[in-house]
Design a protein around this motif. Structure first.
Motif, mmCIF file in Angstrom:
data_model
loop_
_atom_site.group_PDB
_atom_site.id
_atom_site.type_symbol
_atom_site.label_atom_id
_atom_site.label_comp_id
_atom_site.label_asym_id
_atom_site.label_seq_id
_atom_site.Cartn_x
_atom_site.Cartn_y
_atom_site.Cartn_z
ATOM 1 N N ASP A 1 -10.562 1.691 2.457
ATOM 2 C CA ASP A 1 -10.289 1.943 3.870
ATOM 3 C C ASP A 1 -9.616 3.306 3.975
ATOM 4 O O ASP A 1 -9.045 3.808 3.005
ATOM 5 C CB ASP A 1 -9.360 0.852 4.430
ATOM 6 N N VAL A 2 -9.677 3.874 5.161
ATOM 7 C CA VAL A 2 -8.954 5.119 5.410
ATOM 8 C C VAL A 2 -7.470 4.772 5.531
ATOM 9 O O VAL A 2 -7.122 3.624 5.802
ATOM 10 C CB VAL A 2 -9.456 5.818 6.693
ATOM 11 N N PRO A 3 -6.567 5.747 5.342
ATOM 12 C CA PRO A 3 -5.148 5.450 5.549
ATOM 13 C C PRO A 3 -4.909 4.991 6.995
ATOM 14 O O PRO A 3 -5.412 5.597 7.938
ATOM 15 C CB PRO A 3 -4.465 6.793 5.291
ATOM 16 N N ILE A 4 -4.148 3.905 7.154
ATOM 17 C CA ILE A 4 -3.887 3.340 8.472
ATOM 18 C C ILE A 4 -2.440 3.635 8.845
ATOM 19 O O ILE A 4 -1.522 3.192 8.145
ATOM 20 C CB ILE A 4 -4.144 1.822 8.475
ATOM 21 N N TYR B 1 -2.458 2.026 2.580
ATOM 22 C CA TYR B 1 -3.616 2.398 1.767
ATOM 23 C C TYR B 1 -4.171 1.160 1.077
ATOM 24 O O TYR B 1 -3.416 0.279 0.658
ATOM 25 C CB TYR B 1 -3.216 3.405 0.683
ATOM 26 N N LEU B 2 -5.491 1.119 0.940
ATOM 27 C CA LEU B 2 -6.159 0.034 0.220
ATOM 28 C C LEU B 2 -7.175 0.651 -0.734
ATOM 29 O O LEU B 2 -8.094 1.363 -0.312
ATOM 30 C CB LEU B 2 -6.865 -0.917 1.197
ATOM 31 N N TYR B 3 -6.962 0.398 -2.024
ATOM 32 C CA TYR B 3 -7.854 0.920 -3.067
ATOM 33 C C TYR B 3 -8.350 -0.222 -3.941
ATOM 34 O O TYR B 3 -7.672 -1.230 -4.104
ATOM 35 C CB TYR B 3 -7.112 1.914 -3.970
ATOM 36 N N GLN B 4 -9.518 0.000 -4.521
ATOM 37 C CA GLN B 4 -10.011 -0.861 -5.589
ATOM 38 C C GLN B 4 -10.133 -0.001 -6.828
ATOM 39 O O GLN B 4 -10.717 1.088 -6.778
ATOM 40 C CB GLN B 4 -11.365 -1.465 -5.234
ATOM 41 N N VAL B 5 -9.549 -0.472 -7.918
ATOM 42 C CA VAL B 5 -9.635 0.243 -9.191
ATOM 43 C C VAL B 5 -10.384 -0.657 -10.161
ATOM 44 O O VAL B 5 -9.997 -1.804 -10.394
ATOM 45 C CB VAL B 5 -8.241 0.608 -9.733
ATOM 46 N N GLU B 6 -11.479 -0.122 -10.696
ATOM 47 C CA GLU B 6 -12.347 -0.886 -11.587
ATOM 48 C C GLU B 6 -12.286 -0.323 -13.005
ATOM 49 O O GLU B 6 -12.263 0.893 -13.185
ATOM 50 C CB GLU B 6 -13.788 -0.845 -11.089
ATOM 51 N N PHE C 1 2.185 0.284 -5.403
ATOM 52 C CA PHE C 1 1.111 -0.563 -4.883
ATOM 53 C C PHE C 1 1.316 -2.003 -5.338
ATOM 54 O O PHE C 1 1.798 -2.249 -6.444
ATOM 55 C CB PHE C 1 -0.258 -0.083 -5.382
ATOM 56 N N ALA C 2 0.892 -2.938 -4.501
ATOM 57 C CA ALA C 2 0.887 -4.354 -4.850
ATOM 58 C C ALA C 2 -0.559 -4.773 -5.096
ATOM 59 O O ALA C 2 -1.457 -4.395 -4.341
ATOM 60 C CB ALA C 2 1.491 -5.184 -3.718
ATOM 61 N N GLY D 1 -0.791 -0.406 -0.611
ATOM 62 C CA GLY D 1 0.523 0.222 -0.614
ATOM 63 C C GLY D 1 0.813 0.905 0.707
ATOM 64 O O GLY D 1 -0.097 1.322 1.421
ATOM 65 N N LYS D 2 2.093 0.995 1.019
ATOM 66 C CA LYS D 2 2.547 1.668 2.235
ATOM 67 C C LYS D 2 3.470 2.807 1.812
ATOM 68 O O LYS D 2 4.437 2.589 1.076
ATOM 69 C CB LYS D 2 3.306 0.682 3.120
ATOM 70 N N PHE D 3 3.152 4.008 2.285
ATOM 71 C CA PHE D 3 3.909 5.186 1.874
ATOM 72 C C PHE D 3 4.247 6.040 3.081
ATOM 73 O O PHE D 3 3.472 6.123 4.033
ATOM 74 C CB PHE D 3 3.091 6.009 0.857
ATOM 75 N N TYR D 4 5.392 6.687 3.016
ATOM 76 C CA TYR D 4 5.794 7.569 4.111
ATOM 77 C C TYR D 4 4.852 8.746 4.215
ATOM 78 O O TYR D 4 4.436 9.320 3.207
ATOM 79 C CB TYR D 4 7.231 8.064 3.913
ATOM 80 N N ASP D 5 4.544 9.106 5.442
ATOM 81 C CA ASP D 5 3.711 10.273 5.729
ATOM 82 C C ASP D 5 4.627 11.497 5.687
ATOM 83 O O ASP D 5 5.413 11.723 6.603
ATOM 84 C CB ASP D 5 3.052 10.135 7.104
ATOM 85 N N GLN D 6 4.533 12.274 4.634
ATOM 86 C CA GLN D 6 5.440 13.395 4.424
ATOM 87 C C GLN D 6 5.340 14.462 5.520
ATOM 88 O O GLN D 6 6.299 15.134 5.839
ATOM 89 C CB GLN D 6 5.206 14.017 3.050
ATOM 90 N N GLU D 7 4.159 14.614 6.096
ATOM 91 C CA GLU D 7 3.980 15.599 7.180
ATOM 92 C C GLU D 7 4.732 15.174 8.438
ATOM 93 O O GLU D 7 5.299 15.999 9.133
ATOM 94 C CB GLU D 7 2.492 15.786 7.494
#
Length: 125
Positions: free
Chosen positions: A45-48, A62-67, A92-93, A116-122
């Protein structure tokens, strides 16, 4: 964020010992002539934007899949567990995933999703 994930995976000593420049985005390994271990990072997904202040988003979800792919089941499992540890260290969880073996190709695939949820540095400058 995907570049930070790749960087952290490449810098991990255990992963770098077993995965030789085979960490890719979106690009799947050639199963017909697979050698070694491959890691594929897929943004699902795109960052929400979330957690707002003064009508401005402070964080992104953020939502990622790592294979992890290989012909060696035991090593595939060990590398996938190490990927999970690195992802947790970043923040990330782990969510759901799939652990499968394709008998016709003799390939193991461990695919795990991470949120994961991360602060938007900008925004917070």
């Amino acid at each position: 964020m995907k570049w930070e994930i790749e960087k952290n995976l490449r810098e991990d000593p255990y992963i770098s010992q077993h995965v030789h420049n085979s960490i890719k985005f979106y690009e799947y390994p050639p199963t017909d002539k697979m050698e070694g271990i491959y890691i594929v990072i897929d943004p699902l997904d795109v960052p929400i934007p979330s957690e707002f202040a003064d009508n401005q988003p402070l964080t992104n979800d953020y939502l990622y899949q790592v294979e992890v792919w290989s012909k060696n089941g035991e090593l595939n499992e060990l590398v996938a567990k190490r990927v999970s540890k690195v992802m947790q260290e970043i923040g990330f969880a782990q969510g759901s995933g799939v652990d499968e073996y394709d008998k016709s190709l003799e390939v193991f695939r461990d695919a795990r999703q991470y949120r994961g949820k991360f602060y938007d540095q900008e925004t917070i400058k």
